[in-house]
Scaffold this active site. Structure first.
Site, mmCIF file in Angstrom:
data_model
loop_
_atom_site.group_PDB
_atom_site.id
_atom_site.type_symbol
_atom_site.label_atom_id
_atom_site.label_comp_id
_atom_site.label_asym_id
_atom_site.label_seq_id
_atom_site.Cartn_x
_atom_site.Cartn_y
_atom_site.Cartn_z
ATOM 1 N N ASP A 43 1.552 36.746 50.095
ATOM 2 C CA ASP A 43 2.708 36.854 49.191
ATOM 3 C C ASP A 43 2.544 38.036 48.238
ATOM 4 O O ASP A 43 3.460 38.357 47.475
ATOM 5 C CB ASP A 43 2.960 35.539 48.445
ATOM 6 C CG ASP A 43 1.789 35.102 47.592
ATOM 7 O OD1 ASP A 43 0.719 35.763 47.636
ATOM 8 O OD2 ASP A 43 1.919 34.092 46.868
ATOM 9 N N SER A 44 1.388 38.716 48.328
ATOM 10 C CA SER A 44 1.218 39.988 47.605
ATOM 11 C C SER A 44 2.261 41.011 48.068
ATOM 12 O O SER A 44 2.446 42.039 47.425
ATOM 13 C CB SER A 44 -0.196 40.541 47.832
ATOM 14 O OG SER A 44 -0.515 40.568 49.207
ATOM 15 N N ASP A 82 1.379 33.221 54.001
ATOM 16 C CA ASP A 82 1.259 32.542 52.702
ATOM 17 C C ASP A 82 2.452 31.644 52.422
ATOM 18 O O ASP A 82 3.604 32.055 52.610
ATOM 19 C CB ASP A 82 1.211 33.596 51.580
ATOM 20 C CG ASP A 82 -0.159 33.737 50.972
ATOM 21 O OD1 ASP A 82 -0.985 32.819 51.110
ATOM 22 O OD2 ASP A 82 -0.404 34.795 50.352
ATOM 23 N N LYS A 111 -1.257 29.526 54.523
ATOM 24 C CA LYS A 111 -2.244 29.467 53.433
ATOM 25 C C LYS A 111 -1.574 28.885 52.193
ATOM 26 O O LYS A 111 -0.425 29.247 51.888
ATOM 27 C CB LYS A 111 -2.809 30.866 53.137
ATOM 28 C CG LYS A 111 -3.756 30.875 51.928
ATOM 29 C CD LYS A 111 -4.618 32.128 51.860
ATOM 30 C CE LYS A 111 -3.916 33.348 51.310
ATOM 31 N NZ LYS A 111 -3.409 33.220 49.943
ATOM 32 N N GLU A 113 -2.222 28.045 48.000
ATOM 33 C CA GLU A 113 -3.060 28.305 46.815
ATOM 34 C C GLU A 113 -3.318 27.015 46.045
ATOM 35 O O GLU A 113 -2.376 26.267 45.747
ATOM 36 C CB GLU A 113 -2.354 29.299 45.879
ATOM 37 C CG GLU A 113 -2.380 30.712 46.374
ATOM 38 C CD GLU A 113 -1.859 31.710 45.334
ATOM 39 O OE1 GLU A 113 -1.688 31.340 44.154
ATOM 40 O OE2 GLU A 113 -1.619 32.858 45.730
ATOM 41 N N GLU A 180 -11.177 33.883 45.693
ATOM 42 C CA GLU A 180 -10.752 35.146 45.064
ATOM 43 C C GLU A 180 -11.322 35.267 43.650
ATOM 44 O O GLU A 180 -11.135 34.360 42.817
ATOM 45 C CB GLU A 180 -9.212 35.213 45.033
ATOM 46 C CG GLU A 180 -8.688 36.492 44.378
ATOM 47 C CD GLU A 180 -7.220 36.769 44.640
ATOM 48 O OE1 GLU A 180 -6.578 36.062 45.441
ATOM 49 O OE2 GLU A 180 -6.709 37.731 44.018
HETATM 50 O O1 KIV Z 1 -1.363 37.457 48.984
HETATM 51 C C1 KIV Z 1 -2.469 37.968 49.244
HETATM 52 O O2 KIV Z 1 -2.568 39.171 49.558
HETATM 53 C C2 KIV Z 1 -3.652 37.132 49.163
HETATM 54 C C3 KIV Z 1 -4.998 37.773 49.386
HETATM 55 C C4 KIV Z 1 -5.346 38.669 48.270
HETATM 56 C C5 KIV Z 1 -6.058 36.781 49.634
HETATM 57 O O3 KIV Z 1 -3.540 35.968 48.937
#
Ligand code: KIV
Length: 263
Positions: A43-44, A82, A111, A113, A180
């Site tokens: 989600d980055s 994510d 994934k 969080e 992280e």
């Molecule tokens: O969203 C992302 O890029 C991440 C990584 C930094 C692990 O969760």
């Protein structure tokens, strides 16, 4: 690497797992020609691709759009998508609808969080046949609650909480865990107490694997220089140079030549 069994095998054999983020087809194609084990559609992308200050602006529809673009070009690789901000916090049915969207977009796993409030949900997702990757330590969706992008687990109580959460996520059925921005000693301790592989970012060298944001490791942003980041090339300089060469050659009529023109 094509399945979660390969993650397990690598941990058992003491081989490091390499992951990289990716949000689009053109980079996915390049990654699929490399030796990188797996891709995270993180989600980055809200920050890297859409210019937002945090990851909070990512939606499941946006994640699904980018996941489908990545999967189209990296069909042979394991792709994790994510679950974005709030997508797991509005009840079981709603959460499962979001999981379904990402899996139907082509992801091999999702994934999530954090552990608080997620254990039963993760059990249900895993029982539904969907592999789940956990994510502890600095969890960017909680950036405002955490007071900024700070190292997590620095004192004994905080370290114990992350360590216990890691065990709970493993018990719930996670096949792997991102750690992280935590101290190396904590990441090392968690890695040794878990049977599932840990993937670190800002967590030292003792985790079972590493992940970096692709654009960060390619040096695309000169102003982003956290301690944990190594730039494996100076992409910003190389691309600016190429763009300026193009401008100069157009202005001086060096481009296009006959070679690039139709007679
Ligand atoms: O969203 C992302 O890029 C991440 C990584 C930094 C692990 O969760």
């Amino acid at each position: 690497m094509k399945t979660i069994l390969d993650f397990q095998k690598k941990k058992a054999n003491g081989q490091k797992i390499t992951m990289i983020t990716c949000y689009d087809s053109s980079f996915a194609q390049l990654i699929s020609q490399s030796q990188v084990d797996a891709i995270l559609v993180g989600d980055s992308l809200a920050q890297v691709m859409h210019g937002h200050k945090t990851t909070l602006q990512a939606s499941t529809n946006l994640m699904a759009l980018h996941t489908a673009a990545v999967v189209r070009a990296a069909s042979g690789q394991f792709v994790v998508a994510d679950m974005p901000f709030m997508s797991t916090r509005k009840g079981l049915k709603n959460s499962m609808d979001q999981v379904e969207k990402l899996m139907k977009a082509g992801a091999n796993a999702i994934k999530i969080e954090g552990a608080d409030g997620h254990i039963q949900l993760i059990q249900h997702i895993v029982e539904s046949g969907v592999p789940v990757m956990g994510h502890l330590g600095l969890t960017p969706q909680s950036i405002h609650q955490l007071g900024g992008p700070k190292i997590q687990g620095k004192n004994e109580a905080a370290a114990l909480k992350i360590s216990n959460d890691a065990l709970a996520l493993q018990k719930a059925g996670c096949f792997s865990l991102v750690l992280e921005c935590v101290p190396t000693s904590l990441a090392s301790h968690i890695t040794s107490q878990l049977s599932i592989p840990t993937i670190g970012i800002g967590a030292g060298a003792e985790t079972d694997g590493q992940i970096l944001v692709l654009q960060d490791m390619l040096g695309m942003n000169k102003n982003f220089n956290p301690k944990f980041l190594k730039k494996f090339m100076e992409g910003a300089d190389l691309i600016t140079e190429a763009l300026n060469s193009y401008v100069t050659e157009v202005q001086t009529k060096k481009f296009p030549t006959k070679e690039q023109s139709y007679e």
